[in-house]
Scaffold this motif. Sequence first.
Motif, PDB file in Angstrom:
ATOM      1  N   HIS A   1      43.237  42.124  35.101  1.00  0.00           N
ATOM      2  CA  HIS A   1      43.123  40.664  35.005  1.00  0.00           C
ATOM      3  C   HIS A   1      43.200  40.334  33.517  1.00  0.00           C
ATOM      4  CE1 HIS A   1      41.428  36.624  35.120  1.00  0.00           C
ATOM      5  NE2 HIS A   1      41.728  36.629  36.407  1.00  0.00           N
ATOM      6  N   PRO A   2      43.861  39.251  33.151  1.00  0.00           N
ATOM      7  CA  PRO A   2      43.984  38.927  31.728  1.00  0.00           C
ATOM      8  C   PRO A   2      42.660  38.762  30.999  1.00  0.00           C
ATOM      9  CG  PRO A   2      45.546  37.637  32.985  1.00  0.00           C
ATOM     10  CD  PRO A   2      44.691  38.360  33.971  1.00  0.00           C
ATOM     11  N   VAL A   3      41.587  38.423  31.707  1.00  0.00           N
ATOM     12  CA  VAL A   3      40.295  38.243  31.039  1.00  0.00           C
ATOM     13  C   VAL A   3      39.780  39.554  30.444  1.00  0.00           C
ATOM     14  CG1 VAL A   3      38.718  38.612  32.968  1.00  0.00           C
ATOM     15  CG2 VAL A   3      38.152  36.932  31.247  1.00  0.00           C
ATOM     16  N   PHE A   4      40.294  40.692  30.918  1.00  0.00           N
ATOM     17  CA  PHE A   4      39.888  41.981  30.353  1.00  0.00           C
ATOM     18  C   PHE A   4      40.357  42.133  28.906  1.00  0.00           C
ATOM     19  CE2 PHE A   4      40.211  43.795  34.898  1.00  0.00           C
ATOM     20  CZ  PHE A   4      39.008  43.203  35.231  1.00  0.00           C
ATOM     21  N   ASN A   5      41.325  41.303  28.478  1.00  0.00           N
ATOM     22  CA  ASN A   5      41.811  41.362  27.096  1.00  0.00           C
ATOM     23  C   ASN A   5      40.861  40.696  26.110  1.00  0.00           C
ATOM     24  OD1 ASN A   5      44.183  42.658  27.864  1.00  0.00           O
ATOM     25  ND2 ASN A   5      45.228  40.721  28.235  1.00  0.00           N
ATOM     26  N   ALA A   6      39.952  39.870  26.585  1.00  0.00           N
ATOM     27  CA  ALA A   6      39.043  39.149  25.685  1.00  0.00           C
ATOM     28  C   ALA A   6      38.040  40.125  25.079  1.00  0.00           C
ATOM     29  CB  ALA A   6      38.310  38.040  26.433  1.00  0.00           C
ATOM     30  N   PRO A   7      37.887  40.105  23.775  1.00  0.00           N
ATOM     31  CA  PRO A   7      36.957  41.053  23.150  1.00  0.00           C
ATOM     32  C   PRO A   7      35.493  40.791  23.507  1.00  0.00           C
ATOM     33  CG  PRO A   7      37.939  39.607  21.501  1.00  0.00           C
ATOM     34  CD  PRO A   7      38.613  39.313  22.795  1.00  0.00           C
ATOM     35  N   ILE A   8      35.133  39.549  23.843  1.00  0.00           N
ATOM     36  CA  ILE A   8      33.728  39.265  24.156  1.00  0.00           C
ATOM     37  C   ILE A   8      33.385  39.568  25.612  1.00  0.00           C
ATOM     38  CG2 ILE A   8      33.599  37.481  22.393  1.00  0.00           C
ATOM     39  CD1 ILE A   8      33.592  35.401  24.669  1.00  0.00           C
ATOM     40  N   PHE A   9      34.391  39.781  26.459  1.00  0.00           N
ATOM     41  CA  PHE A   9      34.149  40.030  27.881  1.00  0.00           C
ATOM     42  C   PHE A   9      33.917  41.509  28.085  1.00  0.00           C
ATOM     43  CE2 PHE A   9      35.336  40.465  32.381  1.00  0.00           C
ATOM     44  CZ  PHE A   9      34.545  39.475  32.908  1.00  0.00           C
ATOM     45  N   SER A  10      32.696  41.939  27.836  1.00  0.00           N
ATOM     46  CA  SER A  10      32.355  43.342  27.937  1.00  0.00           C
ATOM     47  C   SER A  10      30.874  43.471  28.222  1.00  0.00           C
ATOM     48  CB  SER A  10      32.701  44.054  26.635  1.00  0.00           C
ATOM     49  OG  SER A  10      32.122  45.323  26.595  1.00  0.00           O
TER      50      SER A  10
ATOM     51  N   PHE B   1      38.713  42.119  51.409  1.00  0.00           N
ATOM     52  CA  PHE B   1      39.691  42.709  50.498  1.00  0.00           C
ATOM     53  C   PHE B   1      40.839  41.742  50.240  1.00  0.00           C
ATOM     54  CE2 PHE B   1      37.648  46.680  50.454  1.00  0.00           C
ATOM     55  CZ  PHE B   1      38.248  47.449  49.480  1.00  0.00           C
ATOM     56  N   VAL B   2      41.347  41.128  51.305  1.00  0.00           N
ATOM     57  CA  VAL B   2      42.471  40.206  51.157  1.00  0.00           C
ATOM     58  C   VAL B   2      42.043  38.945  50.406  1.00  0.00           C
ATOM     59  CG1 VAL B   2      44.078  38.741  52.442  1.00  0.00           C
ATOM     60  CG2 VAL B   2      43.690  41.090  53.164  1.00  0.00           C
ATOM     61  N   ALA B   3      40.892  38.384  50.754  1.00  0.00           N
ATOM     62  CA  ALA B   3      40.427  37.137  50.130  1.00  0.00           C
ATOM     63  C   ALA B   3      40.129  37.317  48.641  1.00  0.00           C
ATOM     64  CB  ALA B   3      39.179  36.623  50.844  1.00  0.00           C
ATOM     65  N   ASN B   4      39.647  38.479  48.269  1.00  0.00           N
ATOM     66  CA  ASN B   4      39.322  38.730  46.865  1.00  0.00           C
ATOM     67  C   ASN B   4      40.497  39.283  46.072  1.00  0.00           C
ATOM     68  OD1 ASN B   4      36.644  37.883  47.041  1.00  0.00           O
ATOM     69  ND2 ASN B   4      36.005  39.866  47.819  1.00  0.00           N
ATOM     70  N   GLY B   5      41.617  39.504  46.723  1.00  0.00           N
ATOM     71  CA  GLY B   5      42.791  40.021  46.029  1.00  0.00           C
ATOM     72  C   GLY B   5      42.621  41.463  45.587  1.00  0.00           C
ATOM     73  N   LEU B   6      41.876  42.238  46.338  1.00  0.00           N
ATOM     74  CA  LEU B   6      41.630  43.616  45.969  1.00  0.00           C
ATOM     75  C   LEU B   6      42.675  44.525  46.590  1.00  0.00           C
ATOM     76  CD1 LEU B   6      37.789  43.712  46.364  1.00  0.00           C
ATOM     77  CD2 LEU B   6      39.086  43.505  44.273  1.00  0.00           C
ATOM     78  N   PRO B   7      42.962  45.647  46.043  1.00  0.00           N
ATOM     79  CA  PRO B   7      42.471  46.124  44.762  1.00  0.00           C
ATOM     80  C   PRO B   7      43.210  45.460  43.596  1.00  0.00           C
ATOM     81  CG  PRO B   7      43.919  47.746  45.717  1.00  0.00           C
ATOM     82  CD  PRO B   7      43.805  46.621  46.710  1.00  0.00           C
ATOM     83  N   ARG B   8      42.475  44.988  42.649  1.00  0.00           N
ATOM     84  CA  ARG B   8      43.041  44.344  41.465  1.00  0.00           C
ATOM     85  C   ARG B   8      42.652  45.197  40.262  1.00  0.00           C
ATOM     86  NH1 ARG B   8      41.944  38.124  40.039  1.00  0.00           N
ATOM     87  NH2 ARG B   8      44.140  37.722  39.852  1.00  0.00           N
ATOM     88  N   TYR B   9      43.632  45.825  39.684  1.00  0.00           N
ATOM     89  CA  TYR B   9      43.366  46.757  38.599  1.00  0.00           C
ATOM     90  C   TYR B   9      43.414  46.099  37.222  1.00  0.00           C
ATOM     91  CZ  TYR B   9      44.211  49.987  42.367  1.00  0.00           C
ATOM     92  OH  TYR B   9      44.154  50.642  43.559  1.00  0.00           O
TER      93      TYR B   9
END
Length: 175
Positions: A126-135, A116-124
């Motif tokens: 990330h800027p990549v979620f704004n990309a229209p092709i990232f789906s 959890f700590v190494a992956n930075g979780l919980p991460r609600y």
Amino acid sequence: MTLYGIIASFPDADRLADAAKAMRKRGYCRMDGFSLYPVPDLAEILGMPKTRMPLVVLAGAVVGAAFAYGLILYSVEVDYPINVGGRPLHSWPAYIVIAFEAAILGAAVAGFIGMFVANGLPRYYHPVFNAPIFSFAEGGNFYLLVRADDPKFSKPATRAQLERLGADQISEVEA
């Protein structure tokens, strides 16, 4: 609009790895890859550091075993000493099984918390979620993100490099 980076979509894992390798050779160092499953050697290509999870799990096992063994020793020798059958109070063969089980429990808990700590979780977010092709609605593609804080980053040059490497789609990622 603040630019976080440029993301490119590739149809398969081999093309993603080849594109990451080519971008690394051109001097780009702040990149990230996104795939549906682990891509062999992609972490090394992207320059990700080696994991310290084995040490975290080992430390959890040692702490768990030491705690259990110490608790047994305290309860048997200090808190409530009983001489049964003429055996010594510190009869270590009987304590090893419980200490081993506590080591396994400590390793599991340390591994769980460490991931959890190494992956930075919980991460609600990330800027990549704004990309229209990232789906996932776009299909199960493989993505390479070149961050805007990379020293070699130039929006037109980076976009042109990704197009030459055979990216299906390219999109800007807002911060």
